[in-house]
Design a protein around this motif. Structure first.
Motif, short mmCIF file in Angstrom:
data_model
loop_
_atom_site.label_atom_id
_atom_site.label_comp_id
_atom_site.label_asym_id
_atom_site.label_seq_id
_atom_site.Cartn_x
_atom_site.Cartn_y
_atom_site.Cartn_z
N ALA A 1 0.65 -1.27 0.11
CA ALA A 1 -0.17 0.13 -0.14
C ALA A 1 0.78 1.21 0.02
O ALA A 1 0.20 2.26 -0.28
N LEU A 2 2.16 1.22 0.38
CA LEU A 2 3.01 2.41 0.49
C LEU A 2 3.77 2.71 -0.89
O LEU A 2 4.68 3.78 -0.90
N ILE A 3 3.81 1.77 -1.74
CA ILE A 3 4.44 1.96 -2.97
C ILE A 3 3.59 2.73 -4.07
O ILE A 3 2.35 2.24 -4.38
N LEU B 1 10.87 6.09 -5.21
CA LEU B 1 11.91 5.57 -4.67
C LEU B 1 11.72 5.09 -3.00
O LEU B 1 11.26 5.78 -2.05
N VAL B 2 12.16 3.88 -2.73
CA VAL B 2 11.60 3.11 -1.55
C VAL B 2 13.01 2.61 -1.07
O VAL B 2 14.04 1.94 -1.77
N ALA C 1 8.89 5.71 0.94
CA ALA C 1 8.65 4.69 2.09
C ALA C 1 9.75 3.98 2.47
O ALA C 1 10.86 3.93 1.71
N VAL C 2 9.80 3.53 3.70
CA VAL C 2 10.75 2.67 4.09
C VAL C 2 10.18 1.40 4.49
O VAL C 2 9.29 1.47 5.37
N LEU D 1 8.28 9.34 12.35
CA LEU D 1 6.70 9.71 12.76
C LEU D 1 5.99 10.04 11.36
O LEU D 1 4.86 10.19 11.43
N THR D 2 7.01 10.54 10.28
CA THR D 2 6.22 10.86 9.22
C THR D 2 6.35 10.25 7.79
O THR D 2 5.69 10.35 6.91
N VAL D 3 7.61 9.68 8.01
CA VAL D 3 8.05 8.99 6.38
C VAL D 3 7.11 7.45 6.82
O VAL D 3 7.12 6.60 7.91
N PRO D 4 6.39 7.04 5.78
CA PRO D 4 5.74 5.98 5.70
C PRO D 4 6.54 4.66 5.85
O PRO D 4 7.52 4.76 4.98
N PHE D 5 6.11 3.68 6.65
CA PHE D 5 6.83 2.61 6.87
C PHE D 5 6.03 1.36 7.06
O PHE D 5 5.05 1.27 7.72
N ALA D 6 6.55 0.16 6.78
CA ALA D 6 5.90 -1.08 6.94
C ALA D 6 7.06 -2.38 6.87
O ALA D 6 8.01 -1.97 6.51
N ARG D 7 6.48 -3.51 7.44
CA ARG D 7 7.43 -4.66 7.58
C ARG D 7 7.05 -5.57 6.52
O ARG D 7 5.83 -5.71 6.43
N ALA D 8 8.11 -6.39 6.01
CA ALA D 8 7.96 -7.40 5.35
C ALA D 8 8.69 -8.64 5.93
O ALA D 8 9.24 -8.48 6.94
#
Length: 280
Positions: free
Chosen positions: A121-123, A131-132, A158-159, A182-189
């Motif tokens: 969802a962040l891409i 740029l991820v 995103a990170v 707190l502002t850069v979107p991030f998620a885990r894989a």
């Protein structure tokens, strides 16, 4: 925003989320995290933040300078509104007794994590530029915080973190990131391989940063859609990950091939950001 509430008892139950902060950094806070310092407090309440605050704890002498930020018609357009979280005031001796160490800045807040986003969802959808930053096995909170700061500085979308990478909402990581966590979107894989699978689904070119890379970063034409992969210092990225990516190196002086991973990430992100930074 209601008037601040003065608390003078370290055992007040309203201070429970701030108790023994260093120990709870290691075991978790059941969906909460701590921010400290005025810069990160303001970012927690900023329009771009993905989290919300549960409460704020200030030393009384910090309140006059921050009061306009908490007023509905104050100068901060992105500040908290009347229905925001409670603001508690406590002397530094009380704050230190609760947290377990001297609180020099006199500014703390409890944030709520909320639901975790899915990495896909962040891409940004193709064919838009993307740029991820992908982090694989990074267990040092200073490095993770520094990389989030770099991601914000160079406009990464995103990170994405594998399961082994440490929590970017750890108190020190937030502080080192200057609030960017707190502002850069991030998620885990699940793993570095899962990050590569995601890159394939979203037409991202995976770039593995490694001293033994066959391509020099300074001559690389930045792909319009890129996933920059960084591994932990020392072992670096797993071979199974690099085998499915373009291996890129940063040129260094003869006889030396070691840079801090956050520094390496900054150099690479600056190169890959390209037109995002107004460069040809």
């Amino acid at each position: 925003m209601p008037e601040p509430i003065l608390l003078d008892d370290p055992d007040d139950p309203r201070l429970a989320p701030y108790r023994a902060m260093r120990e709870r950094d290691l075991v978790g806070r059941q969906g909460r995290f701590i921010v400290e310092g005025e810069v990160t407090l303001r970012l927690l309440f900023s329009e771009g933040a993905r989290f919300r605050a549960e409460s704020v704890l200030l030393a009384p002498e910090r309140w006059p300078g921050l009061a306009p930020f908490f007023q509905e018609d104050g100068p901060q357009e992105d500040g908290p509104q009347e229905d925001g979280p409670p603001v508690y005031l406590a002397g530094r001796d009380v704050m230190s007794a609760v947290t377990g160490f001297p609180v020099h800045r006199g500014v703390l807040a409890v944030g709520l994590r909320g639901p975790e986003p899915q990495p896909d969802a962040l891409i940004p959808p193709a064919p838009a530029p993307a740029l991820v930053l992908g982090l694989v096995g990074l267990t040092n909170h200073d490095n993770v915080g520094g990389l989030f700061r770099n991601a914000a500085a160079f406009g990464a979308d995103a990170v994405l973190l594998d399961a082994a990478t440490c929590d970017p909402l750890y108190r020190k990581a937030i502080r080192v990131s200057a609030g960017a966590a707190l502002t850069v979107p991030f998620a885990r894989a699940a793993s570095g391989i899962a990050l590569l699978d995601l890159a394939e689904r979203h037409a991202l070119i995976p770039l593995a940063l490694t001293p033994g890379g066959g391509e020099a970063l300074e001559t690389l034409e930045p792909p319009p859609r890129a996933l920059l992969l960084l591994g932990t210092e020392g072992p670096g990225l797993p071979e199974a990950v690099m085998d499915r990516a373009r291996r890129v190196r940063i040129a260094m002086a003869p006889g030396f091939d070691s840079l801090n991973v956050a520094t390496s990430g900054a150099i690479a992100l600056h190169r890959l950001a390209g037109e995002r930074l107004g460069r040809a």
